[in-house]
Write an enzyme that holds these catalytic residues in place. Structure first.
Site, PDB file in Angstrom:
ATOM      1  N   TYR A 132       0.986  -1.029   0.047  1.00 43.35           N
ATOM      2  CA  TYR A 132      -0.019   0.099  -0.059  1.00 43.35           C
ATOM      3  C   TYR A 132       0.765   1.247   0.052  1.00 43.35           C
ATOM      4  O   TYR A 132       1.833   1.350   0.631  1.00 43.35           O
ATOM      5  CB  TYR A 132      -0.921   0.133   1.392  1.00 43.35           C
TER       6      TYR A 132
ATOM      7  N   ASP B 278       9.441   3.148  -0.582  1.00 45.91           N
ATOM      8  CA  ASP B 278       8.255   3.852  -0.090  1.00 45.91           C
ATOM      9  C   ASP B 278       8.565   3.473   1.290  1.00 45.91           C
ATOM     10  O   ASP B 278       8.324   2.513   1.933  1.00 45.91           O
ATOM     11  CB  ASP B 278       6.898   3.256  -0.315  1.00 45.91           C
TER      12      ASP B 278
ATOM     13  N   LYS C  78       4.728   9.701   8.196  1.00 42.58           N
ATOM     14  CA  LYS C  78       4.577   9.335   9.827  1.00 42.58           C
ATOM     15  C   LYS C  78       5.497   9.853  10.558  1.00 42.58           C
ATOM     16  O   LYS C  78       5.319  11.039  11.139  1.00 42.58           O
ATOM     17  CB  LYS C  78       4.460   7.815   9.623  1.00 42.58           C
TER      18      LYS C  78
HETATM   19  P1  KE4 Z   1      -0.861   8.616   4.211  1.00 34.01           P
HETATM   20  O1  KE4 Z   1      -1.321   9.272   2.796  1.00 34.01           O
HETATM   21  O2  KE4 Z   1      -1.953   7.763   4.999  1.00 34.01           O
HETATM   22  O3  KE4 Z   1      -0.326   9.533   5.335  1.00 34.01           O
HETATM   23  O4  KE4 Z   1       0.109   7.550   3.857  1.00 34.01           O
HETATM   24  C1  KE4 Z   1      -0.008   6.575   2.755  1.00 34.01           C
HETATM   25  C2  KE4 Z   1       0.950   5.293   2.968  1.00 34.01           C
HETATM   26  C3  KE4 Z   1       1.898   5.443   1.934  1.00 34.01           C
HETATM   27  N1  KE4 Z   1       2.984   4.317   2.117  1.00 34.01           N
HETATM   28  C4  KE4 Z   1       2.923   3.546   3.115  1.00 34.01           C
HETATM   29  C5  KE4 Z   1       4.155   2.297   3.109  1.00 34.01           C
HETATM   30  C6  KE4 Z   1       1.994   3.328   4.062  1.00 34.01           C
HETATM   31  O5  KE4 Z   1       1.801   2.376   4.875  1.00 34.01           O
HETATM   32  C7  KE4 Z   1       0.974   4.415   3.929  1.00 34.01           C
HETATM   33  C8  KE4 Z   1      -0.247   4.542   4.840  1.00 34.01           C
HETATM   34  N2  KE4 Z   1      -0.304   3.655   5.874  1.00 34.01           N
HETATM   35  C9  KE4 Z   1      -1.580   3.187   6.320  1.00 34.01           C
HETATM   36  C10 KE4 Z   1      -1.552   2.128   7.368  1.00 34.01           C
HETATM   37  N3  KE4 Z   1      -0.656   1.219   7.201  1.00 34.01           N
HETATM   38  C11 KE4 Z   1      -2.511   4.227   6.751  1.00 34.01           C
HETATM   39  C12 KE4 Z   1      -3.509   3.981   7.904  1.00 34.01           C
HETATM   40  C13 KE4 Z   1      -4.838   4.437   7.216  1.00 34.01           C
HETATM   41  O6  KE4 Z   1      -4.837   4.374   5.866  1.00 34.01           O
HETATM   42  O7  KE4 Z   1      -5.703   5.103   8.317  1.00 34.01           O
END
Ligand code: KE4
Length: 434
Positions: free
Chosen positions: A151, A246, A274
């Protein structure tokens, strides 16, 4: 603590969810928080302190969600709160360059091997979306390669065989993404460099970038098999494609310099998020100067953001990078997490519960399966229903885990040996409910 037996008293949380459902889709501002895959009725959190969070019914939980990774220093860390409070007193946003952004950029460049220049944005999705646009702009090529179960945020190009909330809710590819776009995203099995080699042989000249979570965190935690990351590096060089790490989760999580430092493989572009925001909205992407200087206003690849480099988020990020730069920070995290996972394995084994626990640094996942989990197929083959029971039982025992079998548990600097013991006691009780 308003705790009655196995089930927490979630009366007020349920009332709020009822109200929220009439105002917000699913009652949540991000799907996985709805906890639908583990039975629903998520606790509504009212505060965090150190390794714990408290819900609106007064229940307190040991927290391993850590806001999905950012809170490596724990909730409401005094130095983070003080930095954000001080920044807020000088104004919340200017839409103009600030010294603090330069300082944060310098710290990121100093710590991340593959980053010479960095652009701050407001989320991980913005970081990965922008990195892919830059890769397509620099190479003039249309395709990207990603991996099943990974993801990278919710940008259209990534919503193909994606992990995290999509895997949790069983919607591997989202409606609304034009087929013309999904055709440009090739998703391959994680930890399978031969599959990538075949793709490079077939259409390497069309591949702008291979984007990879160097440690997968969105199909549960899956580490890179030996040779996988170096293999991607070689294949990208052969194809003339860019390698994008990523590191939105792994950046400053699995080592001082992230996964690229831990595994000794340097990508062309790195995405961060994060932890660098300390819980406030920050993302970043960076890489070699000749790539990053293709971005406007120097170059012609466009990306922008009203609140990019926001003073409050930057202040939080600077505080967290300061705390995590101190001697022994990562070594201590590694020790605490290794001890917790070693004992968890023993508890499942003693209870005769088939479980595979994958850990990298201070992030880990329990898969209820007796086979190794090295890719999405393995993760999907684990017993998600048993994970739901485990999640509910651990919640009832005062431990708050990710409400999805396809996420990570995060240990932070605020977790103490006593917290580890409390977690293990909860797990000993929980396995009896499995
Ligand atoms: P955000 O747009 O949610 O800040 O980041 C996206 C993203 C990109 N790359 C990786 C490896 C990520 O894990 C994420 C977002 N992680 C999820 C949970 N694993 C966010 C939680 C959610 O979607 O509420």
């Amino acid at each position: 603590m308003a705790q009655t037996g196995w089930e927490m008293n979630l009366t007020r949380s349920k009332q709020l969810m009822g109200q929220a459902l009439g105002l917000i889709p699913g009652g949540v501002n991000s799907p996985v928080r709805a906890a639908r895959a583990v039975g629903g009725d998520p606790p509504f959190i009212v505060r965090g302190q150190g390794a714990r969070v408290t819900d609106v019914d007064g229940n307190t939980y040991l927290d391993y969600v850590a806001s999905w990774g950012p809170l490596i220093c724990g909730h409401a860390h005094p130095e983070v709160v003080e930095a954000v409070t001080r920044a807020a007193a000088d104004g919340t946003s200017f839409g103009a360059p600030t010294e603090a952004e330069v300082t944060l950029a310098q710290k990121i460049v100093d710590r991340v091997p593959g980053v010479d220049l960095v652009r701050l944005v407001n989320s991980g999705t913005e970081a990965t979306m922008s990195a892919v646009r830059l890769a397509r702009g620099v190479t003039g090529r249309p395709k990207i390669v990603k991996f099943d179960g990974a993801y990278h945020g919710h940008a259209d190009s990534f919503l193909v065989a994606a992990g995290s909330g999509l895997a949790t809710l069983g919607i591997p590819s989202s409606p609304g993404v034009p087929e013309a776009l999904t055709k440009l995203s090739v998703s391959l099995p994680y930890n399978d460099p031969d599959a990538v080699g075949r793709a490079v042989d077939q259409f390497g000249h069309q591949i702008a970038a291979v984007i990879v979570e160097p440690v997968a965190g969105n199909m549960g935690v899956i580490g890179p098999a030996d040779g996988f990351l170096p293999g991607l590096r070689r294949l990208c060089d052969r194809a003339g494609s860019l390698l994008i790490f990523d590191e939105v989760i792994t950046g400053f999580r699995v080592a001082r310099g992230g996964a690229q430092e831990r595994y000794g493989v340097t990508p062309d572009l790195t995405c961060l998020g994060k932890i660098i925001g300390g819980g406030l909205p920050v993302g970043a992407y960076g890489g070699r100067a000749e790539l990053m200087n293709r971005l406007a206003p120097v170059g012609d690849v466009y990306q922008a953001g009203t609140l990019s480099g926001n003073p409050l988020a930057v202040a939080a990020g600077l505080a967290v990078l300061e705390i995590t730069s101190r001697p022994g920070f990562y070594e201590s995290l590694e020790d605490v997490t290794a001890g917790l996972c070693r004992e968890l394995r023993r508890i499942f084994e003693a209870a005769g519960v088939p479980a595979t626990l994958n850990r990298v640094g201070s992030m880990f996942t329990v898969f209820f399966t007796d086979t190794a989990v090295i890719d999405w197929r393995g993760a999907a083959g684990a017993d998600a229903g048993r994970y739901a029971k485990y999640w509910r039982a651990m919640l009832g025992a005062g431990v708050y885990l990710a409400p999805s079998a396809y996420e990570a548990a995060f240990v932070g600097a605020a977790h103490t040996p006593a917290d580890v013991e409390q977690t293990l006691d909860a797990a000993r009780k929980a396995v009896s409910a499995l």
